[in-house]
Design a protein around this motif. Structure first.
Motif, PDB file in Angstrom:
ATOM      1  N   LYS A   1      15.544 -15.662  11.421  1.00  0.00           N
ATOM      2  CA  LYS A   1      15.291 -14.347  10.810  1.00  0.00           C
ATOM      3  C   LYS A   1      13.769 -14.010  11.028  1.00  0.00           C
ATOM      4  CE  LYS A   1      18.497 -15.284   7.112  1.00  0.00           C
ATOM      5  NZ  LYS A   1      18.466 -15.910   5.713  1.00  0.00           N
TER       6      LYS A   1
ATOM      7  N   LYS B   1      11.296 -13.434   9.187  1.00  0.00           N
ATOM      8  CA  LYS B   1      10.318 -14.358   8.665  1.00  0.00           C
ATOM      9  C   LYS B   1      10.105 -15.602   8.919  1.00  0.00           C
ATOM     10  CE  LYS B   1      10.485 -11.864   4.259  1.00  0.00           C
ATOM     11  NZ  LYS B   1      11.418 -11.384   3.225  1.00  0.00           N
TER      12      LYS B   1
ATOM     13  N   ASN C   1      15.724 -12.499  15.244  1.00  0.00           N
ATOM     14  CA  ASN C   1      17.017 -11.812  15.566  1.00  0.00           C
ATOM     15  C   ASN C   1      17.145 -10.250  15.453  1.00  0.00           C
ATOM     16  OD1 ASN C   1      17.071 -11.362  12.868  1.00  0.00           O
ATOM     17  ND2 ASN C   1      18.422 -12.902  12.201  1.00  0.00           N
ATOM     18  N   ARG C   2      15.667  -9.815  15.255  1.00  0.00           N
ATOM     19  CA  ARG C   2      15.571  -8.203  15.212  1.00  0.00           C
ATOM     20  C   ARG C   2      15.186  -7.864  16.803  1.00  0.00           C
ATOM     21  NH1 ARG C   2      15.767  -7.616   9.759  1.00  0.00           N
ATOM     22  NH2 ARG C   2      17.631  -9.043   9.548  1.00  0.00           N
TER      23      ARG C   2
ATOM     24  N   LYS D   1       5.453  -6.910   8.490  1.00  0.00           N
ATOM     25  CA  LYS D   1       5.568  -6.288   7.266  1.00  0.00           C
ATOM     26  C   LYS D   1       6.721  -5.716   6.648  1.00  0.00           C
ATOM     27  CE  LYS D   1       1.354  -3.470   8.343  1.00  0.00           C
ATOM     28  NZ  LYS D   1       1.018  -2.380   8.955  1.00  0.00           N
TER      29      LYS D   1
ATOM     30  N   PHE E   1      10.303  -6.285   5.516  1.00  0.00           N
ATOM     31  CA  PHE E   1      11.539  -6.810   6.188  1.00  0.00           C
ATOM     32  C   PHE E   1      11.393  -7.199   7.689  1.00  0.00           C
ATOM     33  CE2 PHE E   1      13.383  -4.086   2.768  1.00  0.00           C
ATOM     34  CZ  PHE E   1      14.243  -5.087   2.253  1.00  0.00           C
ATOM     35  N   ASN E   2      10.508  -6.761   8.335  1.00  0.00           N
ATOM     36  CA  ASN E   2      10.592  -6.783   9.883  1.00  0.00           C
ATOM     37  C   ASN E   2       9.193  -6.664  10.422  1.00  0.00           C
ATOM     38  OD1 ASN E   2      11.800  -7.225  12.208  1.00  0.00           O
ATOM     39  ND2 ASN E   2      13.144  -5.232  12.038  1.00  0.00           N
TER      40      ASN E   2
ATOM     41  N   LYS F   1       6.310  -4.733  12.357  1.00  0.00           N
ATOM     42  CA  LYS F   1       5.801  -3.273  12.766  1.00  0.00           C
ATOM     43  C   LYS F   1       4.805  -3.261  13.824  1.00  0.00           C
ATOM     44  CE  LYS F   1       8.221  -1.567   9.791  1.00  0.00           C
ATOM     45  NZ  LYS F   1       8.392  -1.773   8.491  1.00  0.00           N
TER      46      LYS F   1
ATOM     47  N   ARG G   1      22.194  -9.542   1.466  1.00  0.00           N
ATOM     48  CA  ARG G   1      21.844 -11.037   1.168  1.00  0.00           C
ATOM     49  C   ARG G   1      21.435 -11.030  -0.128  1.00  0.00           C
ATOM     50  NH1 ARG G   1      22.328 -11.347   6.122  1.00  0.00           N
ATOM     51  NH2 ARG G   1      23.789 -12.813   7.027  1.00  0.00           N
TER      52      ARG G   1
ATOM     53  N   ASP H   1      19.821 -13.732  -1.138  1.00  0.00           N
ATOM     54  CA  ASP H   1      18.523 -14.546  -0.656  1.00  0.00           C
ATOM     55  C   ASP H   1      17.310 -13.552  -0.419  1.00  0.00           C
ATOM     56  OD1 ASP H   1      18.969 -14.165   1.701  1.00  0.00           O
ATOM     57  OD2 ASP H   1      19.589 -16.276   2.028  1.00  0.00           O
ATOM     58  N   LEU H   2      17.803 -12.208  -0.333  1.00  0.00           N
ATOM     59  CA  LEU H   2      16.522 -11.551   0.269  1.00  0.00           C
ATOM     60  C   LEU H   2      15.904 -10.898  -1.031  1.00  0.00           C
ATOM     61  CD1 LEU H   2      16.188 -10.135   3.046  1.00  0.00           C
ATOM     62  CD2 LEU H   2      17.377  -7.989   2.186  1.00  0.00           C
TER      63      LEU H   2
ATOM     64  N   VAL I   1      16.390  -8.696  -3.072  1.00  0.00           N
ATOM     65  CA  VAL I   1      16.151  -7.208  -3.325  1.00  0.00           C
ATOM     66  C   VAL I   1      17.048  -6.575  -4.634  1.00  0.00           C
ATOM     67  CG1 VAL I   1      16.676  -4.819  -2.492  1.00  0.00           C
ATOM     68  CG2 VAL I   1      15.600  -6.618  -1.230  1.00  0.00           C
TER      69      VAL I   1
ATOM     70  N   GLU J   1      14.009  -0.347  -2.745  1.00  0.00           N
ATOM     71  CA  GLU J   1      13.074  -1.632  -2.258  1.00  0.00           C
ATOM     72  C   GLU J   1      13.543  -1.887  -0.837  1.00  0.00           C
ATOM     73  OE1 GLU J   1      13.413  -5.311  -4.599  1.00  0.00           O
ATOM     74  OE2 GLU J   1      13.782  -4.012  -6.506  1.00  0.00           O
ATOM     75  N   LEU J   2      14.202  -0.866  -0.324  1.00  0.00           N
ATOM     76  CA  LEU J   2      14.609  -1.233   1.196  1.00  0.00           C
ATOM     77  C   LEU J   2      13.640  -0.605   2.189  1.00  0.00           C
ATOM     78  CD1 LEU J   2      18.543  -0.700   0.669  1.00  0.00           C
ATOM     79  CD2 LEU J   2      17.266  -2.935   0.821  1.00  0.00           C
ATOM     80  N   ASN J   3      12.698  -0.373   2.150  1.00  0.00           N
ATOM     81  CA  ASN J   3      11.712   0.260   3.014  1.00  0.00           C
ATOM     82  C   ASN J   3      11.582  -0.605   4.430  1.00  0.00           C
ATOM     83  OD1 ASN J   3       9.991   2.191   4.374  1.00  0.00           O
ATOM     84  ND2 ASN J   3       8.162   1.595   2.866  1.00  0.00           N
ATOM     85  N   GLY J   4      11.735  -0.010   5.342  1.00  0.00           N
ATOM     86  CA  GLY J   4      11.474  -0.803   6.460  1.00  0.00           C
ATOM     87  C   GLY J   4      12.797  -1.645   6.910  1.00  0.00           C
ATOM     88  N   ALA J   5      13.706  -1.651   6.395  1.00  0.00           N
ATOM     89  CA  ALA J   5      14.865  -2.659   6.550  1.00  0.00           C
ATOM     90  C   ALA J   5      15.865  -2.249   7.572  1.00  0.00           C
ATOM     91  CB  ALA J   5      15.944  -2.391   5.276  1.00  0.00           C
ATOM     92  N   SER J   6      16.627  -3.181   8.435  1.00  0.00           N
ATOM     93  CA  SER J   6      17.619  -2.655   9.465  1.00  0.00           C
ATOM     94  C   SER J   6      18.994  -2.431   8.547  1.00  0.00           C
ATOM     95  CB  SER J   6      17.485  -3.733  10.356  1.00  0.00           C
ATOM     96  OG  SER J   6      16.564  -4.167  10.883  1.00  0.00           O
TER      97      SER J   6
ATOM     98  N   GLY K   1      23.207 -11.697  10.818  1.00  0.00           N
ATOM     99  CA  GLY K   1      21.731 -11.636  10.468  1.00  0.00           C
ATOM    100  C   GLY K   1      20.816 -10.577  11.432  1.00  0.00           C
TER     101      GLY K   1
ATOM    102  N   CYS L   1      20.964  -7.316  10.883  1.00  0.00           N
ATOM    103  CA  CYS L   1      20.422  -6.302   9.879  1.00  0.00           C
ATOM    104  C   CYS L   1      20.306  -6.804   8.477  1.00  0.00           C
ATOM    105  CB  CYS L   1      21.138  -5.393  10.014  1.00  0.00           C
ATOM    106  SG  CYS L   1      22.841  -5.314  10.219  1.00  0.00           S
ATOM    107  N   ASP L   2      19.396  -6.355   7.612  1.00  0.00           N
ATOM    108  CA  ASP L   2      19.348  -6.579   6.172  1.00  0.00           C
ATOM    109  C   ASP L   2      20.253  -6.223   5.288  1.00  0.00           C
ATOM    110  OD1 ASP L   2      16.524  -7.863   6.723  1.00  0.00           O
ATOM    111  OD2 ASP L   2      16.339  -5.795   7.397  1.00  0.00           O
TER     112      ASP L   2
END
Lengths: 395, 337
Positions: free
Chosen positions: A155, A157, A170-171, A249, A251-252, A254, B131, B133-134, B136, B141-146, B188, B190-191
């Motif tokens: 992941k 992180k 994985n991104r 930053k 989730f992912n 930047k 998930r 364990d994220l 959220v 709160e999903l800013n920037g997520a895939s 995995g 995407c979030d």
């Protein structure tokens, strides 16, 4: 005198028995029939579309799309038009096809030559490579690469990192992106001058060799020029370039540049699958060159390396190029399987999403078909031109 | 311009042309003796094939409802599995008669695609699954997520709107088939997985460990789902629409597949019920159907509540706004009289 010759000729047959006239007549007849059928089909479609209340026309191309696309080579956001979506998709298709063709050609040549290697292990490995990859459907290979690439990767992180600047998760693979600052133009200019310089140097070297027989180290000198000139320019301007580093930053990552798993697996699958076909084409091309050519070259004292480069490959290319063209066409068309693994190519974003949002099936399919037709014609024109250049020139 | 348009039109001409000659869709259905129903490629609760190839689900049951109304036999249906991308073209070209495939009713689709939306069989809304364990707790709160989703749906547009409205960015990862979305989300890539909340509940069952995932509380859109017919056949449009309403009306009247037979033999039943089963009035005749059309629907398929419990119940989704209006929901049938 001439009158005598004329009278010895058979009399001109009547028009309906003249093969030239009848041939022309039937050609015109068939052509008008074909045109009539096409006209009827089109007319019918237009009437049916109108009767069913399905909107038609190309006005939708200027309305805003409202959806987002993950990978774009040109500026794009949700407020861009469907016309823009078309270009984004086309660019992505062109990118993956172009790189795929390059990679497939290199891999294919290596494998093709390896199959003919006198080293038993090398030849067998190449044979297994070709026979396995040629016989597994492309879509399966695509899924294999996509999910085989994704599953083991960590992941974001827990990304694998090198020197805190390259990250693999994985991104995708995140790398620093060069930012060109003012003054960088001079470096580009130096590069262009270097390329032109090399071109003239090569011509000069070839002429000299023809005249005096002396060889000039063209490759080494070229390398020196192409690295040295821009480097010199960079030193003069004081390295006007900085790097944009990717950073984790939220989730992912930047910033920086990214190679997404979608792009990588599509590129891998396309080029590896096609390379197995190219390998066979290369093998057959090389085998088509008479063994006497090799023997003659050896008799002249040429080393194996030079024999392959100067005698075998140029002759093999004549056999290789026409079927190679079809493989390039296949690869380009196969890139449309992208939708299965979420790479935003033309078929995915335009013939897929756009079609579904607007429902303009006829217009969108027609545009998409024309693109693939255009690309195919372009590739075959280029390859035919190259083929004509490589063809046996009789002196 | 016109010339280009003409030239381009050739592409799908053949399919459209051949179906246009056939005349009203209803005639064709009656003639061939079954309805061709477009369904999803597999969405538990809505339309899902079992191992022996029989289809079941809410969307499937409404195909069966129409077959029961027209033929008195709910089994006279043939199914065509369609991707989101193929569904409208299949209906426009006459490949299917009725599209019953968790399709959202929108103005654009209703007006510009040559389609008619009949009635809503399930009121849904788009949600997000993540998930656990994220960490959220809210979609905000999903800013920037895939975000993984399906290609060519209203989902893609709603998602873009939602993130724009809340000043957030996201990375869309868009697949053609739902199975690939599930696989990529599970791997995995995407979030977030976004689609209609009913779809999330259904797809969650396909994940490796369903309990590791949760659906966020926000519902970001209105997704009224229901069967669609092609524009230009008003009789079929009416039949599909009133077949759906009949199931809702039956639930309201307390009629179900178990007790409806009794109404036929009970002369003292109330007039609404007698009209419903065709003993009085001419509801069936108005639709060009047998007098017992509604009776057949309930006997063969059941009322709306039965259909809901049978199909959506196993997904453990609450009935919510899909309850009858008299029970606090918004399911409401115009009077059958």
């Amino acid at each position: 005198m001439s009158a005598q010759i004329d009278s010895s000729r058979p009399a001109k047959p009547p028009a309906w028995r003249d093969p030239n006239v009848t041939a022309m007549f039937f050609q015109v007849l068939v052509l008008s029939l074909v045109l009539y059928v096409i006209y009827t089909l089109i007319n019918n479609t237009m009437m049916n579309l109108a009767a069913r209340g399905i909107a038609s026309g190309f006005d939708f191309l200027s309305t805003s799309s409202g959806f987002s696309i993950s990978e774009t080579l040109i500026e794009y956001d949700e407020s861009s038009s469907y016309g823009r979506v078309f270009w984004v998709g086309l660019m992505n298709t062109l990118l993956v096809s172009f790189l795929g063709i390059m990679l497939a050609t290199v891999l294919g040549f290596i494998m093709g030559v390896a199959r003919l290697s006198s080293n038993w292990i090398v030849a067998k490995i190449a044979m297994i490579y070709v026979d396995t990859l040629r016989n597994i459907p492309l879509l399966l290979q695509l899924f294999f690469w996509y999910f085989a690439v994704l599953r083991p990767l960590p992941k974001p992180k827990a990304a694998i990192d090198w020197f805190d600047s390259i990250f693999l998760s994985n991104r995708g693979l995140y790398m620093p992106k060069p930012i060109f600052e003012s003054g960088f133009g001079l470096i580009w200019a130096a590069l262009i001058v270097a390329i032109i310089g090399i071109f003239f140097m090569r011509r000069w070297a070839k002429k000299r060799q023809e005249k005096t027989g002396e060889q000039f180290p063209v490759l080494l000198t070229s390398l020196g020029i192409i690295i040295g000139m821009p480097l010199l320019a960079a030193i003069i301007t004081g390295f006007p370039m900085s790097w944009d580093f990717p950073e984790l930053k939220g989730f992912n990552f930047k910033g920086g540049m990214v190679l997404t798993p979608e792009f990588c697996s599509l590129l891998f699958a396309l080029s590896i699958y096609t390379s197995s076909f190219i390998a066979e084409i290369v093998r057959s091309g090389i085998m088509a060159v008479n063994k006497g050519q090799t023997e003659a070259a050896y008799a002249l004292g040429l080393r194996p390396n030079l024999t392959t480069r100067l005698i075998i490959i140029p002759q093999a290319l004549r056999v290789i190029i026409p079927p190679l063209t079809s493989q390039y066409l296949n690869l380009t068309k196969n890139s449309s399987l992208a939708a299965a693994i979420a790479y935003p190519d033309l078929v995915a974003v335009f013939a897929g999403t756009t079609l579904n949002q607007t429902g303009q099936a006829v217009e969108i399919m027609a545009m998409t078909l024309s693109v693939y037709l255009g690309l195919s014609l372009l590739i075959s024109t280029l390859m035919n031109w190259y083929n004509a250049r490589m063809a046996l020139v009789e002196r | 311009m016109k010339l280009i348009k003409l030239a381009l039109a050739t592409a799908i001409t053949v399919t459209v042309a051949s179906s246009a000659v056939a005349g009203p869709v209803l005639d064709k259905i009656k003639q061939k003796g079954f309805i061709q129903c477009g369904v999803s490629q597999g969405l538990p609760g809505f339309s899902n094939p079992s191992e022996d190839g029989t289809w079941s689900g809410l969307d499937v049951d409404f195909c069966r409802t129409v077959a029961a109304a027209i033929f008195g036999d709910a089994s006279k249906v043939k199914y065509t599995p369609l991707s989101a991308k193929e569904r409208f073209t299949a209906l426009q070209s006459g490949e299917i008669d009725v599209l019953s495939r968790n399709t959202t009713w929108t103005e654009t689709r209703d007006t510009s695609l040559g389609l008619n939306f009949t009635a809503t069989t399930y009121y849904d809304g788009q949600g997000f699954m993540v998930r656990k364990d994220l960490g959220v707790k809210s979609a905000l709160e999903l800013n920037g997520a895939s975000v993984c989703t399906n290609q060519g749906t209203t989902t893609e547009l709603n998602m873009a709107d939602y993130f724009r409205k809340n000043g957030m960015t996201y990375e869309p990862v868009v697949f053609e088939k739902a199975d690939e979305v599930v696989a990529a989300y599970d791997a995995g890539r995407c979030d977030v997985y976004t689609t209609d909340k009913s779809g999330l509940a259904a797809q969650r069952t396909k994940l490796k460990k369903p309990t590791d995932h949760m659906v966020l509380p926000e519902t970001i859109s209105k997704e009224p789902l229901g069967p669609v017919v092609a524009q230009g056949d008003d009789e079929l449009f009416d039949i599909v629409k009133w077949s759906i309403y009949a199931t809702i009306e039956a639930e309201e009247m307390g009629l179900n597949s178990g007790n409806i037979a009794k109404i036929l033999t009970n002369p003292s039943a109330n007039p609404d019920q007698l009209r419903f089963v065709g003993k009085e009035g001419q509801l069936g005749q108005n639709l060009g159907l047998d007098a017992k059309w509604a009776y057949n629907i309930i006997r063969e398929v059941g009322n709306y509540g039965e259909i809901f419990d049978r199909n959506i119940g196993p997904l453990e989704l609450p009935r919510g706004i899909n309850n009858l209006w008299s029970n606090g929901g918004i399911m409401y049938s115009p009077p059958l009289r």
